[in-house]
Design an enzyme around this catalytic site. Structure first.
Site, short mmCIF file in Angstrom:
data_model
loop_
_atom_site.label_atom_id
_atom_site.label_comp_id
_atom_site.label_asym_id
_atom_site.label_seq_id
_atom_site.Cartn_x
_atom_site.Cartn_y
_atom_site.Cartn_z
N ARG A 243 3.11 -6.48 8.99
CA ARG A 243 2.37 -5.20 9.64
C ARG A 243 3.08 -4.71 10.91
O ARG A 243 2.89 -3.61 11.07
CB ARG A 243 1.02 -5.57 9.89
CG ARG A 243 0.20 -5.46 8.30
CD ARG A 243 -0.94 -6.03 8.67
NE ARG A 243 -1.88 -5.87 7.12
CZ ARG A 243 -2.76 -6.69 7.01
NH1 ARG A 243 -3.32 -7.75 7.55
NH2 ARG A 243 -3.47 -6.54 5.78
N GLU B 7 -9.79 -11.10 -6.95
CA GLU B 7 -8.89 -10.04 -6.92
C GLU B 7 -7.51 -9.99 -7.96
O GLU B 7 -7.21 -8.88 -8.50
CB GLU B 7 -8.16 -9.88 -5.59
CG GLU B 7 -9.19 -9.60 -4.59
CD GLU B 7 -8.83 -9.42 -3.23
OE1 GLU B 7 -9.54 -9.10 -2.32
OE2 GLU B 7 -7.60 -9.74 -2.80
N LYS C 135 1.02 -1.02 -0.28
CA LYS C 135 -0.02 0.12 0.08
C LYS C 135 0.88 1.29 0.18
O LYS C 135 2.22 1.11 0.41
CB LYS C 135 -0.77 -0.11 1.23
CG LYS C 135 -1.80 -1.33 1.05
CD LYS C 135 -3.04 -1.24 2.46
CE LYS C 135 -3.83 -2.29 2.46
NZ LYS C 135 -4.85 -2.28 3.29
N ASN D 26 -2.00 0.09 7.01
CA ASN D 26 -1.51 -1.19 7.49
C ASN D 26 -0.46 -1.84 6.24
O ASN D 26 -0.34 -3.04 6.54
CB ASN D 26 -2.35 -2.22 7.81
CG ASN D 26 -3.29 -2.50 6.87
OD1 ASN D 26 -3.44 -1.90 5.63
ND2 ASN D 26 -4.40 -3.61 7.23
N PHE E 51 -15.36 3.22 7.58
CA PHE E 51 -13.94 3.66 7.23
C PHE E 51 -13.83 3.60 5.59
O PHE E 51 -12.82 3.88 5.10
CB PHE E 51 -12.70 2.82 7.73
CG PHE E 51 -13.04 1.39 7.66
CD1 PHE E 51 -12.78 0.88 6.27
CD2 PHE E 51 -13.50 0.50 8.38
CE1 PHE E 51 -12.88 -0.73 6.07
CE2 PHE E 51 -13.89 -0.76 8.32
CZ PHE E 51 -13.32 -1.38 7.10
N TYR F 1 -12.36 -2.33 -3.09
CA TYR F 1 -13.08 -2.42 -1.77
C TYR F 1 -14.50 -2.29 -1.56
O TYR F 1 -14.93 -2.05 -0.51
CB TYR F 1 -12.32 -1.52 -0.79
CG TYR F 1 -10.82 -1.93 -0.37
CD1 TYR F 1 -10.71 -3.08 0.22
CD2 TYR F 1 -9.91 -0.91 -0.68
CE1 TYR F 1 -9.38 -3.28 0.51
CE2 TYR F 1 -8.59 -1.39 -0.39
CZ TYR F 1 -8.30 -2.46 0.43
OH TYR F 1 -7.01 -2.74 0.63
N HIS G 188 -2.13 -5.64 1.49
CA HIS G 188 -3.33 -6.32 1.53
C HIS G 188 -3.19 -7.56 1.00
O HIS G 188 -2.08 -7.83 0.23
CB HIS G 188 -4.19 -5.56 0.48
CG HIS G 188 -5.39 -6.45 0.19
ND1 HIS G 188 -6.59 -6.37 0.95
CD2 HIS G 188 -5.44 -7.19 -0.93
CE1 HIS G 188 -7.48 -7.28 0.32
NE2 HIS G 188 -6.78 -7.93 -0.71
N THR H 144 -4.63 -7.38 10.56
CA THR H 144 -5.13 -6.12 10.06
C THR H 144 -4.56 -4.99 11.02
O THR H 144 -4.08 -4.10 10.28
CB THR H 144 -6.51 -6.12 10.09
OG1 THR H 144 -7.04 -7.38 9.17
CG2 THR H 144 -6.78 -4.93 9.35
N ARG I 234 -1.23 -14.44 4.38
CA ARG I 234 -1.68 -13.69 5.90
C ARG I 234 -0.89 -14.02 7.21
O ARG I 234 -1.12 -13.23 7.82
CB ARG I 234 -3.28 -14.24 5.90
CG ARG I 234 -4.03 -13.98 4.60
CD ARG I 234 -5.54 -14.43 4.65
NE ARG I 234 -6.47 -13.70 5.86
CZ ARG I 234 -6.73 -12.53 5.35
NH1 ARG I 234 -6.55 -11.62 4.59
NH2 ARG I 234 -7.55 -11.91 6.72
P1 CMP Z 1 -7.10 -4.78 4.00
O1 CMP Z 1 -6.46 -6.22 4.42
O2 CMP Z 1 -6.73 -4.34 2.63
O3 CMP Z 1 -8.74 -4.90 4.04
C1 CMP Z 1 -9.39 -3.99 4.22
C2 CMP Z 1 -8.51 -2.71 4.55
O4 CMP Z 1 -9.45 -1.70 5.40
C3 CMP Z 1 -7.75 -3.18 5.81
O5 CMP Z 1 -6.74 -3.73 5.34
C4 CMP Z 1 -7.45 -1.92 6.38
O6 CMP Z 1 -6.65 -1.07 5.58
C5 CMP Z 1 -8.84 -1.09 5.87
N1 CMP Z 1 -9.46 -1.23 7.55
C6 CMP Z 1 -10.02 -2.47 8.12
N2 CMP Z 1 -10.42 -2.08 9.45
C7 CMP Z 1 -10.34 -0.70 9.44
C8 CMP Z 1 -10.88 0.07 10.40
N3 CMP Z 1 -11.49 -0.19 11.64
N4 CMP Z 1 -10.59 1.46 10.47
C9 CMP Z 1 -9.82 1.81 9.34
N5 CMP Z 1 -9.69 1.18 8.24
C10 CMP Z 1 -9.57 -0.34 8.47
#
Ligand code: CMP
Length: 138
Positions: free
Chosen positions: A104, A128, A11, A114, A59, A51, A117, A93, A87
Site C-alpha cells: 500500500r 471470503e 483492486k 488502497n 464510505f 463488503y 484487500h 489500510t 497483512r
Molecule cells: P479493505 O482492506 O478491502 O477493507 C475495507 C475497505 O474499505 C478498505 O480496504 C478500503 O478500501 C475501504 N475503506 C476503509 N476505510 C475507509 C474510509 N475511511 N474511507 C473510504 N474507504 C475506506
C-alpha cells in the site's frame, strides 16, 4: 504457527496501474504460495455482499462503486501464518500510515483506492475464500 490460507484481492486501481505481477512477486518473495487465482469484474451484488460488514459505514456505496469500476485479481495465498503475513506485506489500510516498502505504501492512492484487500482473521478468510472459489478450485 500453522500453515494457513487467506484471500487476497488486487483492486481495480492496482490492476489499472499494471502492477499485478509486481504485487504477486511480493507475495511469492515473502514465502506465500498462490494456490488459487482468477480475474474478474465484480457485479454490484457481489461487491455489496463481499463488503456487507461495512454496509452502515459512510464510505460503503463509494467503496462498492470503486470495486466494480474495473477488473480485480482474486487469489488464495497459503503459507505459515499467511493471514498476518499478508497483512504485514500489504501495510496499513490508509497508505499514508503504511510502512515504507509495503504494497500500500508503494501502490495505493488513498484509504479507499488502497491497491489490495486481505482477510483479517481465520473466520473471514474461510468465508471470503468460499465466496469466490468453489471447493474443487481450492
Ligand atoms: P479493505 O482492506 O478491502 O477493507 C475495507 C475497505 O474499505 C478498505 O480496504 C478500503 O478500501 C475501504 N475503506 C476503509 N476505510 C475507509 C474510509 N475511511 N474511507 C473510504 N474507504 C475506506
Amino acid at each position: 504457527m500453522a500453515v494457513l490460507r487467506t484471500l487476497s484481492i488486487i483492486k481495480p486501481d492496482a490492476v489499472n496501474k499494471n502492477v499485478i505481477g509486481k504485487i504477486l512477486d511480493r507475495f511469492e518473495s515473502s514465502g506465500l504460495k498462490i494456490v488459487a487465482a482468477k480475474m474478474k469484474k465484480l457485479s454490484q451484488g457481489e461487491a455489496q455482499a463481499f463488503y456487507a460488514v461495512h454496509k452502515a459505514r459512510p464510505f460503503y456505496n463509494e467503496l462498492v462503486e470503486f470495486m466494480i469500476s474495473g477488473r480485480v485479481f482474486i487469489s488464495v495465498l497459503e503459507g505459515e501464518d499467511a493471514i498476518a503475513l499478508n497483512r504485514e506485506i500489504m501495510g496499513a489500510t490508509n497508505p499514508v500510515e503504511a510502512k515504507p516498502g509495503t504494497i500500500r505504501a508503494e501502490f495505493a492512492d488513498s484509504i479507499q483506492n488502497n491497491a489490495v484487500h486481505g482477510s483479517d482473521s481465520v473466520e473471514t478468510a474461510q468465508q471470503e475464500m468460499t465466496f469466490f472459489f468453489s471447493p474443487d478450485e481450492l
